[in-house]
Design an enzyme around this catalytic site. Sequence first.
Site: not given
Ligand code: MG
Ligand code: ZN
Length: 386
Positions: A84, A262, A266, A305
């Site tokens: 990131s 994110d 994860h 991403h």
């Molecule tokens: Mg971030």
């Molecule tokens: Zn990440």
Amino acid sequence: MIKRLIACCILLVFSSLLTVVGKNTHNANNTKPPKNIILLIGDGMGLAQVTAGMYANGNQLNLERFPVAGMIKTHSSSHVITDSAAGATAFSCGCKTYNGAIGVTKDKKNCLTILEQAEKSGLATGLISTSSITHATPASFIAHVNSRTEMEGIAEFFLQTELDFLVGGGLEYFNNRKKDQRNLCTELTKKGSFVSDFQVKNLKDLTPNPQKPFIWFSALGEPDSVSGGRDYLPLAAKMAPDFLKKRSEKGFFLMLEGSQIDWACHAKNGTRAVDEMLDFDAAIGEILRFAEADGNTLVVITADHETGGLALEQGEGFEVLDLEFNTGYHTATMVPVFAFGPGAEQFGGVLDNTDIYWKMAKLWGWVPEVTGAAAVQIDTKTSKRN
Ligand code: MG
Ligand code: ZN
């Protein structure tokens, strides 16, 4: 005589109509620069995350109201799979850099960010995140450190750039520092920024005063997930544009991040990933409402991403999906970009992540700049591929 007068009037009306049409055609051929730019980043938000949120929400997202969509390549200078920090520095500075870099080039030179450029040009600026404000994504817009782990070092940069609106976690990096005894909140208050008491638990209990920069910390460290009661992102999205508009007549730059899409991916937690996606989309709805009414605001939404290699499989019933994660880390897949407002058409097609910066900066007529002792110019072409 009367006939001639009427003919004359008709001719006048006709010629003024022609002038109006002519002007409109002229404007349509020249992109009107946006007065304000709002960049929204969904950390880890690939197409599968967007799609999962959409079907979980009755086949509907605010994102669908954006007229322009494209895709971006996300690789960094050091890895085909970015982190990131490098991902956000590509957006903030327009250069490919190494994973872990915060606002520095691959040669570890400070690169002036679009937020810093905006502030130098007299525009108002804002940062909002659902992580600590010193976390990689927001940090890359205001700080210059060689490693994303230097959280207390990142916090010091908030004293160097006058940010007008700050909402995020990470209070401890400002007022409970291990490396020195400084209390950055006290220093910010002295500078005139309004730093909220952390005891004020709810953003909705505060009315920001546009006479002063506004800072509200949502947590000591990382804010809770949605399931833990965290609900401030759409409210901050509603507050910030109106506040920033009052802070400068020249316009503003705002970056808002849905940080925890994110983190949910994860953790391979599909339910939480959908919650985070919908929290981010609710914030998008507030931003879009402002931009539609304002008419001078470019809104760009993208991701740094994809996370999790998310696959969407048929669950029980139509529109019910099983979310399968193929990895606990990021992937190299291209991610979407959406745009609305003046200049939006520039964001269609297949772009590089660095193009997000270049297109925003060029719309504002800015030339790239790198600060620091050994200043170098970033070349558009090499920055995109190195
Ligand atoms: Mg971030
Ligand atoms: Zn990440």
